[in-house]
Design an enzyme around this catalytic site. Structure first.
Site, PDB file in Angstrom:
ATOM      1  N   ASP A  24       0.864  -1.183   0.000  1.00  0.00           N
ATOM      2  CA  ASP A  24       0.000   0.000   0.000  1.00  0.00           C
ATOM      3  C   ASP A  24       0.905   1.239   0.000  1.00  0.00           C
ATOM      4  OD1 ASP A  24      -1.647   2.143   0.581  1.00  0.00           O
ATOM      5  OD2 ASP A  24      -2.724   1.121   2.205  1.00  0.00           O
ATOM      6  N   GLU A 114       1.719   2.558  13.251  1.00  0.00           N
ATOM      7  CA  GLU A 114       0.628   2.406  12.278  1.00  0.00           C
ATOM      8  C   GLU A 114      -0.335   1.424  12.928  1.00  0.00           C
ATOM      9  OE1 GLU A 114      -1.849   1.106  10.501  1.00  0.00           O
ATOM     10  OE2 GLU A 114      -0.691   0.180   8.848  1.00  0.00           O
ATOM     11  N   GLU A 123      -8.913  -3.883  15.537  1.00  0.00           N
ATOM     12  CA  GLU A 123      -7.564  -4.158  16.046  1.00  0.00           C
ATOM     13  C   GLU A 123      -7.341  -3.531  17.418  1.00  0.00           C
ATOM     14  OE1 GLU A 123      -4.191  -3.772  13.442  1.00  0.00           O
ATOM     15  OE2 GLU A 123      -5.403  -4.146  11.676  1.00  0.00           O
ATOM     16  N   HIS A 264      -5.147  -0.004   1.328  1.00  0.00           N
ATOM     17  CA  HIS A 264      -5.539  -1.380   1.669  1.00  0.00           C
ATOM     18  C   HIS A 264      -6.689  -1.391   2.672  1.00  0.00           C
ATOM     19  CE1 HIS A 264      -3.132  -0.836   5.341  1.00  0.00           C
ATOM     20  NE2 HIS A 264      -3.739  -1.903   5.809  1.00  0.00           N
TER      21      HIS A 264
END
Lengths: 327, 327
Positions: A24, A114, A123, A264
């Site tokens: 990405d 990130e 997440e 992505h």
């Protein structure tokens, strides 16, 4: 720790997820540009959830004196090899563990991470970044990204709706009536990760949440909010596209809007059963993101309630619950 | 039962997997054509793993007197509604459970099942179909599909290799050397589900396994085999594409070859690190598919060993292990 954390960290030990992230270029070049703008020679950097170490490598190349690359996945053995192969063996220290738990010999100047999953929230890594910031960042240090906003935009996308949405079940199904599947699907609805670049926005969208790495308490990561959306054209509404914008540095924004090149993360689609909207309608929305407590997971569950107001009158209502669809 | 069976059956209770299967017109129309050719008025049909019931509906529309639609997933509540809505409430009986366990009041004339997972093997449902056949099919009854062949074809696909294969790590990675990831990935390699329609076959491929619903013992579903592939052009080899062909009826084949229109199964790619082959080379392959016993799962693990023979001399060898990548 969540009870699904072994699976979570295992999911980063394979190669495919890293190929997706490194492939990405929108994402990775934005981080590269921000790190090159912010990291000055001699600085000390902490990379939270380092993965294959690409952000650490950018920091080392920018002149960092020391980079702590922290990750709780088995990928880190390979990250050490990559650091050696790129001549950063002395600068980058790979540390197994969670960044909020480890001890470091010094405070750091920069924290880079990130941490964003689908619609940023999946997440649930922001809480680690906040805790690591409180523990390891010097008072005048900087965090990349410093802030993140979550957006929802009402859209029309007939193709998406009839191929991947509830409209699919109203198509001719080899001569049979499959409309009963609509009710089945509404009981167990998921956000879909879609390429929304052909969607038409029916209004400007709203910022539904803001996270600031310095001031947002970790617990407000799961939030509820109310907001109003103004509809500025007539048309059928097929739900909402969710995206996030991250402010990586003063000059560098990373946006996952459907109006910009695809990342992505793509966009997160919160599908609705088709309903007609008119220019001038106001959507009054209640939106809640909470941790999926049934499975004690890093996946969110979203609750979306809406009223459509037309000339001060409620003409339509909806109530949906969505599970996160991360693969 | 495998220990992951709750997850397995749950994966069919949502709507997305059914949208994918029903949206696959190549698959569904092949079944429609075969059922219309085979099912005669008055016949009794058993649908193993009926899902939303589309195969049962084809059978009922073809004139079946009775259809037993058996499934162990929660989808079956909706399947009952769909049967009613389509006027088959009296003909189609929806039965919760596994087809090999249930009792039926009579033998059936036809067993129909769409049991194929990725590269057919993933999902491990053939064993249920074989057991259900022995238990429920009358002696001169028919099974749809009657037979299935598994194929492997050696291919070149530079784009696939550099975007999704091991070659990705040899690309320029923002100025860094990422080749150490090749070793990392080979330790934990997966089959990839790909659109192989741009792949160039380097030889004719081989049939590596044959399943016959009447005669193949359920236990030979997990198999090992040896075969030889003839290379008929020069070029770099990027691995093997796997596909299956199912004989649904005398006239109807369902093929997932990369040379034919794409199905939702696409092709299964067994990637290799790039190696040069020459016209006239012979690949001697040992191939094994076994159940993933570590997690007692419906996913296979594949072992692939090869020797490249050039003028009777072994010029190259490879040994790979692949996990199944079903999502």
């Amino acid at each position: 720790m969540f009870s699904d954390d072994t699976d979570y960290f295992d999911s980063y030990s394979g190669a495919e997820v890293h190929r997706m992230m490194l492939g990405d270029r929108v994402r990775t070049e934005a981080y590269r540009d921000a790190i090159e703008a912010v990291v000055k020679p001699g600085m000390v950097v902490l990379d939270v959830g380092a993965g294959t170490g690409i952000l650490s490598f950018f920091a080392a190349r920018a002149g960092a004196a020391k980079v702590y690359a922290v990750d709780n996945s088995d990928i880190l053995d390979t990250t050490r090899e990559l650091a050696q192969a790129n001549g950063f063996g002395d600068i980058i220290e790979c540390i197994d563990g969670c960044a909020e738990d480890i001890q470091l010999p010094q405070k750091v100047d920069i924290i880079v991470s990130e941490w964003m999953g689908l619609y940023a929230l999946t997440e649930a890594m922001f809480e680690s970044v906040v805790a690591a910031t409180h523990k390891h960042l010097r008072l005048d240090g900087q965090v990349i990204p410093a802030a993140l906003s979550l957006h929802l935009v009402p859209i029309r996308d007939d193709k998406l709706y009839h191929e991947h949405g509830l409209g699919f079940w109203q198509n001719d199904m080899y001569g049979f009536d499959y409309s009963a599947m609509v009710g089945h699907e509404i009981c167990d609805l998921e956000t879909n990760t879609v390429d929304g670049s052909h969607a038409k926005a029916l209004g400007r969208g709203a910022v539904v949440a803001l996270f600031d790495a310095y001031t947002t308490p970790a617990e407000s990561y799961w939030f509820k909010t109310e907001f109003t959306l103004e509809v500025d054209c007539d048309g059928p509404c097929h739900g909402f596209l969710g995206h996030f914008d991250a402010r990586l540095s003063e000059e560098v924004m990373l946006s996952t809007s459907h109006e910009l090149p695809l990342t992505h993360w793509r966009q997160s689609w919160f599908p609705l059963q088709e309903r007609e909207l008119r220019c001038g309608d106001r959507l009054e929305i209640k939106f809640r993101a909470q941790r999926d407590q049934v499975v004690d997971s890093r996946k969110p569950v979203y609750f979306l309630e809406g009223q459509v107001l037309r000339a001060e009158e409620v003409v339509d209502e909806f109530h949906y619950c969505y599970h996160s669809s991360y693969a």
